[in-house]
Design a protein around this motif. Structure first.
Motif, PDB file in Angstrom:
ATOM      1  N   SER A   1     -25.748  -2.763  -3.822  1.00 20.63           N
ATOM      2  CA  SER A   1     -24.426  -3.080  -3.292  1.00 20.63           C
ATOM      3  C   SER A   1     -24.281  -4.588  -3.186  1.00 20.63           C
ATOM      4  CB  SER A   1     -24.239  -2.439  -1.915  1.00 20.63           C
ATOM      5  OG  SER A   1     -25.126  -3.004  -0.982  1.00 20.63           O
ATOM      6  N   CYS A   2     -23.028  -5.055  -3.123  1.00 20.68           N
ATOM      7  CA  CYS A   2     -22.782  -6.483  -2.929  1.00 20.68           C
ATOM      8  C   CYS A   2     -21.546  -6.658  -2.068  1.00 20.68           C
ATOM      9  CB  CYS A   2     -22.646  -7.218  -4.253  1.00 20.68           C
ATOM     10  SG  CYS A   2     -21.089  -6.936  -5.098  1.00 20.68           S
ATOM     11  N   ILE A   3     -21.437  -7.826  -1.481  1.00 21.24           N
ATOM     12  CA  ILE A   3     -20.317  -8.141  -0.609  1.00 21.24           C
ATOM     13  C   ILE A   3     -19.586  -9.340  -1.187  1.00 21.24           C
ATOM     14  CG2 ILE A   3     -19.629  -8.884   1.697  1.00 21.24           C
ATOM     15  CD1 ILE A   3     -22.147  -7.481   2.768  1.00 21.24           C
ATOM     16  N   LEU A   4     -18.310  -9.165  -1.448  1.00 20.76           N
ATOM     17  CA  LEU A   4     -17.454 -10.265  -1.875  1.00 20.76           C
ATOM     18  C   LEU A   4     -16.868 -10.913  -0.627  1.00 20.76           C
ATOM     19  CD1 LEU A   4     -15.548  -8.556  -4.825  1.00 20.76           C
ATOM     20  CD2 LEU A   4     -17.596  -9.973  -4.932  1.00 20.76           C
ATOM     21  N   CYS A   5     -16.881 -12.240  -0.578  1.00 19.41           N
ATOM     22  CA  CYS A   5     -16.393 -12.934   0.619  1.00 19.41           C
ATOM     23  C   CYS A   5     -15.776 -14.273   0.209  1.00 19.41           C
ATOM     24  CB  CYS A   5     -17.525 -13.148   1.617  1.00 19.41           C
ATOM     25  SG  CYS A   5     -18.928 -14.066   0.947  1.00 19.41           S
ATOM     26  N   GLU A   6     -14.928 -14.806   1.074  1.00 24.54           N
ATOM     27  CA  GLU A   6     -14.271 -16.075   0.767  1.00 24.54           C
ATOM     28  C   GLU A   6     -15.271 -17.219   0.655  1.00 24.54           C
ATOM     29  OE1 GLU A   6     -10.330 -17.072   2.676  1.00 24.54           O
ATOM     30  OE2 GLU A   6     -10.944 -15.380   3.918  1.00 24.54           O
ATOM     31  N   ASP A   7     -16.141 -17.327   1.639  1.00 24.16           N
ATOM     32  CA  ASP A   7     -17.093 -18.431   1.705  1.00 24.16           C
ATOM     33  C   ASP A   7     -18.454 -17.856   2.066  1.00 24.16           C
ATOM     34  OD1 ASP A   7     -18.705 -20.604   2.499  1.00 24.16           O
ATOM     35  OD2 ASP A   7     -16.973 -21.764   3.162  1.00 24.16           O
ATOM     36  N   THR A   8     -19.395 -17.907   1.132  1.00 25.80           N
ATOM     37  CA  THR A   8     -20.701 -17.285   1.363  1.00 25.80           C
ATOM     38  C   THR A   8     -21.430 -17.904   2.555  1.00 25.80           C
ATOM     39  OG1 THR A   8     -21.704 -18.758  -0.283  1.00 25.80           O
ATOM     40  CG2 THR A   8     -21.015 -16.575  -1.038  1.00 25.80           C
ATOM     41  N   ARG A   9     -21.252 -19.196   2.772  1.00 26.42           N
ATOM     42  CA  ARG A   9     -21.929 -19.847   3.903  1.00 26.42           C
ATOM     43  C   ARG A   9     -21.391 -19.323   5.225  1.00 26.42           C
ATOM     44  NH1 ARG A   9     -20.143 -25.586   1.960  1.00 26.42           N
ATOM     45  NH2 ARG A   9     -18.335 -24.243   1.747  1.00 26.42           N
ATOM     46  N   HIS A  10     -20.088 -19.162   5.301  1.00 27.23           N
ATOM     47  CA  HIS A  10     -19.441 -18.667   6.522  1.00 27.23           C
ATOM     48  C   HIS A  10     -19.860 -17.223   6.794  1.00 27.23           C
ATOM     49  CE1 HIS A  10     -16.142 -17.192   9.061  1.00 27.23           C
ATOM     50  NE2 HIS A  10     -16.006 -18.442   9.433  1.00 27.23           N
ATOM     51  N   SER A  11     -19.788 -16.395   5.763  1.00 30.30           N
ATOM     52  CA  SER A  11     -20.107 -14.971   5.929  1.00 30.30           C
ATOM     53  C   SER A  11     -21.584 -14.739   6.194  1.00 30.30           C
ATOM     54  CB  SER A  11     -19.673 -14.192   4.686  1.00 30.30           C
ATOM     55  OG  SER A  11     -18.273 -14.284   4.517  1.00 30.30           O
ATOM     56  N   GLN A  12     -22.437 -15.591   5.624  1.00 29.11           N
ATOM     57  CA  GLN A  12     -23.883 -15.418   5.801  1.00 29.11           C
ATOM     58  C   GLN A  12     -24.283 -15.478   7.271  1.00 29.11           C
ATOM     59  OE1 GLN A  12     -26.154 -14.771   3.141  1.00 29.11           O
ATOM     60  NE2 GLN A  12     -27.251 -14.136   4.956  1.00 29.11           N
ATOM     61  N   ARG A  13     -23.619 -16.343   8.042  1.00 28.22           N
ATOM     62  CA  ARG A  13     -23.942 -16.459   9.473  1.00 28.22           C
ATOM     63  C   ARG A  13     -23.672 -15.143  10.197  1.00 28.22           C
ATOM     64  NH1 ARG A  13     -21.452 -21.609   8.759  1.00 28.22           N
ATOM     65  NH2 ARG A  13     -19.539 -20.912   9.771  1.00 28.22           N
ATOM     66  N   LEU A  14     -22.523 -14.526   9.907  1.00 31.26           N
ATOM     67  CA  LEU A  14     -22.182 -13.254  10.540  1.00 31.26           C
ATOM     68  C   LEU A  14     -23.143 -12.151  10.106  1.00 31.26           C
ATOM     69  CD1 LEU A  14     -20.295 -11.320  12.127  1.00 31.26           C
ATOM     70  CD2 LEU A  14     -18.955 -11.113  10.020  1.00 31.26           C
ATOM     71  N   LEU A  15     -23.384 -12.055   8.815  1.00 29.62           N
ATOM     72  CA  LEU A  15     -24.233 -10.982   8.300  1.00 29.62           C
ATOM     73  C   LEU A  15     -25.677 -11.120   8.785  1.00 29.62           C
ATOM     74  CD1 LEU A  15     -22.789 -10.768   4.690  1.00 29.62           C
ATOM     75  CD2 LEU A  15     -22.314  -9.254   6.624  1.00 29.62           C
ATOM     76  N   LYS A  16     -26.109 -12.344   8.952  1.00 31.45           N
ATOM     77  CA  LYS A  16     -27.464 -12.562   9.464  1.00 31.45           C
ATOM     78  C   LYS A  16     -27.589 -12.008  10.883  1.00 31.45           C
ATOM     79  CE  LYS A  16     -30.998 -16.126   9.869  1.00 31.45           C
ATOM     80  NZ  LYS A  16     -31.321 -17.555   9.688  1.00 31.45           N
ATOM     81  N   LYS A  17     -26.567 -12.240  11.711  1.00 31.41           N
ATOM     82  CA  LYS A  17     -26.585 -11.712  13.081  1.00 31.41           C
ATOM     83  C   LYS A  17     -26.572 -10.189  13.087  1.00 31.41           C
ATOM     84  CE  LYS A  17     -24.524 -15.620  15.475  1.00 31.41           C
ATOM     85  NZ  LYS A  17     -23.422 -16.117  16.305  1.00 31.41           N
ATOM     86  N   LEU A  18     -25.910  -9.603  12.100  1.00 30.24           N
ATOM     87  CA  LEU A  18     -25.841  -8.137  12.001  1.00 30.24           C
ATOM     88  C   LEU A  18     -27.013  -7.554  11.224  1.00 30.24           C
ATOM     89  CD1 LEU A  18     -22.013  -7.813  11.238  1.00 30.24           C
ATOM     90  CD2 LEU A  18     -23.159  -7.396  13.424  1.00 30.24           C
ATOM     91  N   GLU A  19     -27.910  -8.422  10.760  1.00 27.36           N
ATOM     92  CA  GLU A  19     -29.092  -8.023   9.990  1.00 27.36           C
ATOM     93  C   GLU A  19     -28.715  -7.258   8.716  1.00 27.36           C
ATOM     94  OE1 GLU A  19     -31.819  -6.062  12.644  1.00 27.36           O
ATOM     95  OE2 GLU A  19     -32.033  -7.822  13.916  1.00 27.36           O
ATOM     96  N   ILE A  20     -27.682  -7.773   8.043  1.00 25.78           N
ATOM     97  CA  ILE A  20     -27.250  -7.203   6.766  1.00 25.78           C
ATOM     98  C   ILE A  20     -27.706  -8.158   5.665  1.00 25.78           C
ATOM     99  CG2 ILE A  20     -25.255  -6.602   5.334  1.00 25.78           C
ATOM    100  CD1 ILE A  20     -23.792  -5.879   7.966  1.00 25.78           C
TER     101      ILE A  20
END
Length: 200
Positions: A1-20
């Protein structure tokens, strides 16, 4: 699976907290068209493709419309997951009528075009919802006053669901004063009540 996002740096912070740990691919206004075939190919191979935005809801004044349209045209399933939407959040807390509303989004940046839009919309009976940028909010409000006057009931919301959230509802002249005295940094939602509407 993959996640499309506007800004990978911005989204990475959120996903890291969610352990995704799914791989991220940028998908923004400049490259969205180029991501469509890759996303369709991934789904055809059995992968799950997700789309998230930096803030708000994908495809609502954010990237995603072209991607969703392509998936629908290809007969692929699209599953929405409810999340924050500045327009609806502002409407629900504004004190303006919620039974009928019209989402306009961003108006053109030039004053003359904004004025034409306001003239065309000034007698509409629904609550009108606009988005505006930090750089144009005061010009937007000034142009609106030129067309509808001081007494129209409006709500100007800034940075909804964020740390510096502010909302001002009342007569346009009063709200303009409050916005001028506060910070104009951030993302704005402007709601305009129908002519004759009162908070009392």
């Amino acid at each position: 699976s993959c996640i499309l996002c506007e800004d990978t740096r911005h989204s990475q912070r959120l996903l890291k907290k969610l352990e995704i740990a799914s791989p991220l691919l940028s998908c923004h206004e400049h490259n969205e068209a180029g991501r469509i075939q890759q996303a369709l190919d991934d789904v055809a191979e059995g992968k799950v493709v997700s789309l998230i935005s930096d803030a708000g809801t994908p495809a609502i004044c954010d990237p995603g419309f072209r991607l969703v349209r392509a998936f629908r045209a290809a007969g692929q399933k699209v599953i929405p997951i409810p999340g924050p939407c500045a327009a609806i959040a502002a409407l629900s807390a504004s004190g303006l009528p919620t039974d009928q509303f019209r989402f306009i989004g961003f108006l053109p940046p030039k004053s003359a075009a904004r004025l034409r839009n306001f003239e065309a919309l000034k007698e509409v009976q629904e609550t009108l919802i606009f988005y505006e940028s930090t750089h144009r909010i005061l010009k937007f409000i000034n142009d609106l006053r030129t067309v509808v006057g001081d007494d129209r009931i409006v709500c100007v919301a800034r940075e909804l669901t964020k740390m510096h959230e502010t909302m001002h509802t009342g007569r346009l002249a009063e709200v303009e004063d409050a916005v001028q005295k506060g910070s104009q940094k951030g993302e704005f939602v402007v709601l305009i009540a129908r002519e004759g509407y009162s908070l009392k």
